[in-house]
Write a protein that holds these residues in place. Structure first.
Motif, PDB file in Angstrom:
ATOM      1  N   UNK A  55       0.821  -0.816   0.123  1.00  0.00           N
ATOM      2  CA  UNK A  55      -0.238   0.271   0.115  1.00  0.00           C
ATOM      3  C   UNK A  55       1.075   1.166  -0.370  1.00  0.00           C
ATOM      4  N   UNK A  56       1.112   1.617  -0.966  1.00  0.00           N
ATOM      5  CA  UNK A  56       1.865   3.209  -0.933  1.00  0.00           C
ATOM      6  C   UNK A  56       0.772   4.128  -0.923  1.00  0.00           C
ATOM      7  N   UNK A  57       1.151   5.427  -1.401  1.00  0.00           N
ATOM      8  CA  UNK A  57       0.203   7.049  -1.886  1.00  0.00           C
ATOM      9  C   UNK A  57       0.830   7.756  -1.413  1.00  0.00           C
ATOM     10  N   UNK A  58       0.384   8.785  -3.063  1.00  0.00           N
ATOM     11  CA  UNK A  58       1.426   9.655  -3.080  1.00  0.00           C
ATOM     12  C   UNK A  58       0.269  11.560  -2.520  1.00  0.00           C
ATOM     13  N   UNK A  59       0.777  12.086  -2.753  1.00  0.00           N
ATOM     14  CA  UNK A  59       0.255  13.645  -3.248  1.00  0.00           C
ATOM     15  C   UNK A  59       0.107  14.449  -4.008  1.00  0.00           C
ATOM     16  N   UNK A  60      -0.764  14.464  -4.648  1.00  0.00           N
ATOM     17  CA  UNK A  60      -1.174  15.055  -5.996  1.00  0.00           C
ATOM     18  C   UNK A  60       0.309  15.736  -6.575  1.00  0.00           C
ATOM     19  N   UNK A  61       1.149  16.120  -5.907  1.00  0.00           N
ATOM     20  CA  UNK A  61       2.064  17.548  -6.815  1.00  0.00           C
ATOM     21  C   UNK A  61       3.340  16.546  -6.673  1.00  0.00           C
ATOM     22  N   UNK A  62       3.487  15.635  -5.361  1.00  0.00           N
ATOM     23  CA  UNK A  62       4.142  15.046  -6.008  1.00  0.00           C
ATOM     24  C   UNK A  62       4.262  13.763  -7.149  1.00  0.00           C
ATOM     25  N   UNK A  63       3.654  13.101  -6.947  1.00  0.00           N
ATOM     26  CA  UNK A  63       2.907  11.864  -8.466  1.00  0.00           C
ATOM     27  C   UNK A  63       3.808  11.890  -9.633  1.00  0.00           C
ATOM     28  N   UNK A  64       4.724  11.493  -9.887  1.00  0.00           N
ATOM     29  CA  UNK A  64       5.166  10.870 -10.644  1.00  0.00           C
ATOM     30  C   UNK A  64       7.257  11.436 -10.918  1.00  0.00           C
ATOM     31  N   UNK A  65       6.835  12.588  -9.340  1.00  0.00           N
ATOM     32  CA  UNK A  65       8.585  12.628  -9.546  1.00  0.00           C
ATOM     33  C   UNK A  65       8.917  12.002  -8.476  1.00  0.00           C
ATOM     34  N   UNK A  66       8.029  11.843  -7.207  1.00  0.00           N
ATOM     35  CA  UNK A  66       8.496  10.936  -5.940  1.00  0.00           C
ATOM     36  C   UNK A  66       8.268  10.072  -5.919  1.00  0.00           C
ATOM     37  N   UNK A  67       9.232   8.802  -5.327  1.00  0.00           N
ATOM     38  CA  UNK A  67       9.180   7.853  -5.198  1.00  0.00           C
ATOM     39  C   UNK A  67       9.508   7.290  -4.073  1.00  0.00           C
ATOM     40  N   UNK A  68       8.159   6.318  -2.596  1.00  0.00           N
ATOM     41  CA  UNK A  68       8.998   6.306  -1.351  1.00  0.00           C
ATOM     42  C   UNK A  68       8.868   4.504  -1.230  1.00  0.00           C
ATOM     43  N   UNK A  69      10.282   4.400  -0.567  1.00  0.00           N
ATOM     44  CA  UNK A  69      10.483   2.935  -0.038  1.00  0.00           C
ATOM     45  C   UNK A  69      10.959   3.062   0.959  1.00  0.00           C
ATOM     46  N   UNK A  70      10.856   1.405   1.004  1.00  0.00           N
ATOM     47  CA  UNK A  70      11.522   1.294   2.964  1.00  0.00           C
ATOM     48  C   UNK A  70      12.429   0.358   2.852  1.00  0.00           C
ATOM     49  N   UNK A  71      13.369  -0.100   3.794  1.00  0.00           N
ATOM     50  CA  UNK A  71      14.226  -0.874   4.333  1.00  0.00           C
ATOM     51  C   UNK A  71      13.694  -1.567   5.129  1.00  0.00           C
ATOM     52  N   UNK A  72      12.934  -2.652   5.793  1.00  0.00           N
ATOM     53  CA  UNK A  72      12.757  -3.075   6.954  1.00  0.00           C
ATOM     54  C   UNK A  72      13.540  -4.089   7.650  1.00  0.00           C
TER      55      UNK A  72
END
Length: 121
Positions: A55-72
């Motif tokens: 489940x990954x969500x983005x704000x409209x102003x950053x969609x297509x430019x920012x990428x969230x990821x995690x290393x558990x």
């Protein structure tokens, strides 16, 4: 004691890229997120991610430019920011929650101190 520590901010030019990191200590979190804030305004949702990245969500102003990821294993969340714009200038905050993903500030109980990102034109 729970701590969230951000790193990776700084001054860049428009069009550049930057990667923010946030490492949590004290416990693990099912959901981690990034918000940002400019002086005089409330915190704006940027991105959020669940434990398994299903489940990954983005704000409209950053969609297509920012990428969230995690290393558990490292208990770290990243925010890759590409094609930065001057309007991305803000203090960026890492947030974490155990129980649910959210796009609003009140949905997160744990916060980092914030890190400045400045994008010059």
């Amino acid at each position: 004691q729970v701590q969230l520590v951000e790193s990776g901010g700084g001054l860049v030019q428009a069009g550049d890229s930057l990667r923010l990191s946030c490492t949590a200590s004290g416990r693990t979190f099912g959901y981690m997120a990034w918000f940002r804030q400019v002086p005089g305004k409330g915190r704006e949702f940027v991105a959020a991610i669940s434990w398994g990245a299903g489940n990954i969500l983005y704000g409209d102003s950053v969609k297509g430019r920012f990428t969230i990821s995690r290393h558990n294993v490292q208990n770290t969340v990243y925010l890759q920011m590409n094609n930065l714009k001057p309007e991305d200038t803000a203090v960026y905050y890492c947030a974490a929650e155990v129980y649910a993903i959210s796009t609003i500030e009140s949905g997160y109980h744990y916060w980092g101190q914030g890190i400045q990102v400045t994008v010059s034109s």
